[in-house]
Design a protein around this motif. Structure first.
Motif, PDB file in Angstrom:
ATOM      1  N   LEU A  88     -12.837  73.906  34.309  1.00 13.64           N
ATOM      2  CA  LEU A  88     -12.996  75.196  33.654  1.00 13.64           C
ATOM      3  C   LEU A  88     -11.883  76.146  34.080  1.00 13.64           C
ATOM      4  O   LEU A  88     -11.513  76.188  35.255  1.00 13.64           O
ATOM      5  CB  LEU A  88     -14.352  75.808  34.007  1.00 13.64           C
ATOM      6  N   SER A  89     -11.370  76.917  33.133  1.00 18.13           N
ATOM      7  CA  SER A  89     -10.424  77.969  33.481  1.00 18.13           C
ATOM      8  C   SER A  89     -11.161  79.062  34.239  1.00 18.13           C
ATOM      9  O   SER A  89     -12.399  79.128  34.227  1.00 18.13           O
ATOM     10  CB  SER A  89      -9.792  78.550  32.214  1.00 18.13           C
ATOM     11  N   GLN A  90     -10.422  79.939  34.901  1.00 24.35           N
ATOM     12  CA  GLN A  90     -11.057  81.031  35.631  1.00 24.35           C
ATOM     13  C   GLN A  90     -11.872  81.917  34.698  1.00 24.35           C
ATOM     14  O   GLN A  90     -12.967  82.363  35.044  1.00 24.35           O
ATOM     15  CB  GLN A  90      -9.994  81.864  36.358  1.00 24.35           C
ATOM     16  N   THR A  91     -11.342  82.137  33.495  1.00 21.03           N
ATOM     17  CA  THR A  91     -12.076  82.956  32.520  1.00 21.03           C
ATOM     18  C   THR A  91     -13.392  82.304  32.135  1.00 21.03           C
ATOM     19  O   THR A  91     -14.441  82.961  32.078  1.00 21.03           O
ATOM     20  CB  THR A  91     -11.210  83.172  31.260  1.00 21.03           C
ATOM     21  N   MET A  92     -13.362  80.998  31.873  1.00 19.31           N
ATOM     22  CA  MET A  92     -14.584  80.284  31.514  1.00 19.31           C
ATOM     23  C   MET A  92     -15.559  80.263  32.678  1.00 19.31           C
ATOM     24  O   MET A  92     -16.778  80.422  32.495  1.00 19.31           O
ATOM     25  CB  MET A  92     -14.253  78.852  31.091  1.00 19.31           C
ATOM     26  N   LEU A  93     -15.052  80.096  33.888  1.00 20.20           N
ATOM     27  CA  LEU A  93     -15.917  80.039  35.064  1.00 20.20           C
ATOM     28  C   LEU A  93     -16.658  81.350  35.252  1.00 20.20           C
ATOM     29  O   LEU A  93     -17.864  81.371  35.531  1.00 20.20           O
ATOM     30  CB  LEU A  93     -15.073  79.716  36.297  1.00 20.20           C
ATOM     31  N   VAL A  94     -15.949  82.453  35.095  1.00 12.84           N
ATOM     32  CA  VAL A  94     -16.588  83.769  35.185  1.00 12.84           C
ATOM     33  C   VAL A  94     -17.613  83.920  34.067  1.00 12.84           C
ATOM     34  O   VAL A  94     -18.744  84.392  34.296  1.00 12.84           O
ATOM     35  CB  VAL A  94     -15.525  84.888  35.113  1.00 12.84           C
ATOM     36  N   ARG A  95     -17.239  83.508  32.877  1.00 11.83           N
ATOM     37  CA  ARG A  95     -18.143  83.645  31.728  1.00 11.83           C
ATOM     38  C   ARG A  95     -19.419  82.845  31.920  1.00 11.83           C
ATOM     39  O   ARG A  95     -20.506  83.279  31.504  1.00 11.83           O
ATOM     40  CB  ARG A  95     -17.400  83.151  30.476  1.00 11.83           C
ATOM     41  N   PHE A  96     -19.323  81.677  32.542  1.00 13.08           N
ATOM     42  CA  PHE A  96     -20.481  80.799  32.684  1.00 13.08           C
ATOM     43  C   PHE A  96     -21.367  81.140  33.879  1.00 13.08           C
ATOM     44  O   PHE A  96     -22.499  80.651  33.963  1.00 13.08           O
ATOM     45  CB  PHE A  96     -20.022  79.344  32.805  1.00 13.08           C
ATOM     46  N   THR A  97     -20.875  81.922  34.819  1.00 10.08           N
ATOM     47  CA  THR A  97     -21.659  82.174  36.040  1.00 10.08           C
ATOM     48  C   THR A  97     -22.020  83.638  36.254  1.00 10.08           C
ATOM     49  O   THR A  97     -22.940  83.933  37.011  1.00 10.08           O
ATOM     50  CB  THR A  97     -20.911  81.669  37.288  1.00 10.08           C
ATOM     51  N   GLN A  98     -21.310  84.558  35.611  1.00  8.00           N
ATOM     52  CA  GLN A  98     -21.629  85.976  35.732  1.00  8.00           C
ATOM     53  C   GLN A  98     -22.300  86.411  34.441  1.00  8.00           C
ATOM     54  O   GLN A  98     -21.635  86.762  33.465  1.00  8.00           O
ATOM     55  CB  GLN A  98     -20.376  86.794  36.041  1.00  8.00           C
ATOM     56  N   LEU A  99     -23.617  86.350  34.438  1.00  4.87           N
ATOM     57  CA  LEU A  99     -24.398  86.439  33.207  1.00  4.87           C
ATOM     58  C   LEU A  99     -25.005  87.820  32.993  1.00  4.87           C
ATOM     59  O   LEU A  99     -25.378  88.507  33.953  1.00  4.87           O
ATOM     60  CB  LEU A  99     -25.525  85.399  33.229  1.00  4.87           C
ATOM     61  N   ASP A 100     -25.123  88.163  31.730  1.00  6.46           N
ATOM     62  CA  ASP A 100     -25.937  89.301  31.322  1.00  6.46           C
ATOM     63  C   ASP A 100     -27.296  88.732  30.942  1.00  6.46           C
ATOM     64  O   ASP A 100     -27.490  88.251  29.822  1.00  6.46           O
ATOM     65  CB  ASP A 100     -25.284  90.007  30.133  1.00  6.46           C
ATOM     66  N   TYR A 101     -28.233  88.738  31.880  1.00  2.23           N
ATOM     67  CA  TYR A 101     -29.508  88.048  31.662  1.00  2.23           C
ATOM     68  C   TYR A 101     -30.334  88.655  30.533  1.00  2.23           C
ATOM     69  O   TYR A 101     -31.322  88.065  30.115  1.00  2.23           O
ATOM     70  CB  TYR A 101     -30.330  88.053  32.952  1.00  2.23           C
ATOM     71  N   ASP A 102     -29.909  89.819  30.033  1.00  3.45           N
ATOM     72  CA  ASP A 102     -30.636  90.440  28.936  1.00  3.45           C
ATOM     73  C   ASP A 102     -30.347  89.754  27.610  1.00  3.45           C
ATOM     74  O   ASP A 102     -31.159  89.802  26.698  1.00  3.45           O
ATOM     75  CB  ASP A 102     -30.267  91.928  28.847  1.00  3.45           C
ATOM     76  N   ARG A 103     -29.175  89.115  27.490  1.00  4.57           N
ATOM     77  CA  ARG A 103     -28.824  88.499  26.214  1.00  4.57           C
ATOM     78  C   ARG A 103     -28.409  87.044  26.338  1.00  4.57           C
ATOM     79  O   ARG A 103     -28.030  86.414  25.356  1.00  4.57           O
ATOM     80  CB  ARG A 103     -27.700  89.296  25.534  1.00  4.57           C
ATOM     81  N   GLU A 104     -28.461  86.502  27.526  1.00  3.77           N
ATOM     82  CA  GLU A 104     -28.125  85.096  27.699  1.00  3.77           C
ATOM     83  C   GLU A 104     -28.850  84.545  28.928  1.00  3.77           C
ATOM     84  O   GLU A 104     -29.341  85.291  29.763  1.00  3.77           O
ATOM     85  CB  GLU A 104     -26.613  84.913  27.847  1.00  3.77           C
ATOM     86  N   MET A 105     -28.900  83.238  28.994  1.00  3.98           N
ATOM     87  CA  MET A 105     -29.537  82.586  30.134  1.00  3.98           C
ATOM     88  C   MET A 105     -28.843  81.258  30.375  1.00  3.98           C
ATOM     89  O   MET A 105     -28.460  80.553  29.427  1.00  3.98           O
ATOM     90  CB  MET A 105     -31.022  82.357  29.870  1.00  3.98           C
TER      91      MET A 105
END
Length: 208
Positions: A88-105
């Protein structure tokens, strides 16, 4: 009542009225940032008796998530990301692990690695559509843990999380060549249709 002078304003009295929460109100909807959903954590055992934990992904899982993707076979990585990425790129890694739990899980299946840490066996996630009615999901299971019942167990947990968010429909795209994933989709009650613009893909949908 207030008292005001050159030093400021003092409230002499205050009153707070607490009323019951409406049944249709989403949990924590009054907060700008939803807290980590600890209620989604649960312990389980695979059919072979292996103890595992299903829990929401945290930002500190970045290294574990990266190791998980690196250890996937080329076929599994292509089936999930539809590309030949190695990690995963750094951007993808951040996207996949730093979540907005209100709209994603994102829910991970982890086990004790025997060295005081955790090993990720699988992860499933959904992102809510703008209309807050449906969501798009993705699922990946480590190669050597496929066929152990993890996919169905994890998807059941993801269904429950989506229902808690008030979502009514889950959808995704699966490569037509990914026979194992398509078998799981049928088992879980997804409807499967050919993609209207790409014959190499299938659209899968399921009412929640």
């Amino acid at each position: 009542p207030l008292v005001a002078d050159d030093l400021g304003v003092i409230a002499l009295d205050a009153r707070i009225v607490v009323s019951a929460v409406r049944e249709d109100r989403k949990r924590y909807s009054h907060m700008s940032i939803m807290p980590y959903p600890t209620r989604q954590i649960r312990h389980a055992a695979l059919p072979d008796g292996t103890p595992v934990t299903i829990r929401p992904v945290r930002p500190e899982d970045a290294d574990m998530q990266q190791a998980f993707v690196r250890n996937l076979s080329e076929e599994s990585r292509y089936n999930r990301y539809m590309s030949s990425i190695k990690q995963l790129s750094q951007t993808m890694l951040v996207r996949f692990t730093q979540l907005d739990y209100d709209r994603e899980m994102a829910l991970a299946v982890v086990r004790d690695d025997g060295a005081g840490g955790e090993e990720q066996l699988a992860v499933a996630r959904f992102i809510t559509d703008p209309d807050n009615e449906g969501c798009e999901f993705a699922l990946e299971v480590a190669d050597h843990w496929q066929g152990h019942g993890i996919g169905a167990m994890l998807m059941d947990a993801l269904f429950a999380a989506a229902r808690e968010q008030g979502l009514k429909m889950m959808r995704g795209e699966v490569l037509a060549s990914n026979k194992g994933m398509l078998r799981l989709m049928r088992k879980l009650g997804f409807a499967i249709e050919s993609h209207p613009e790409d014959r190499s893909l299938n659209n899968v949908t399921r009412a929640l």
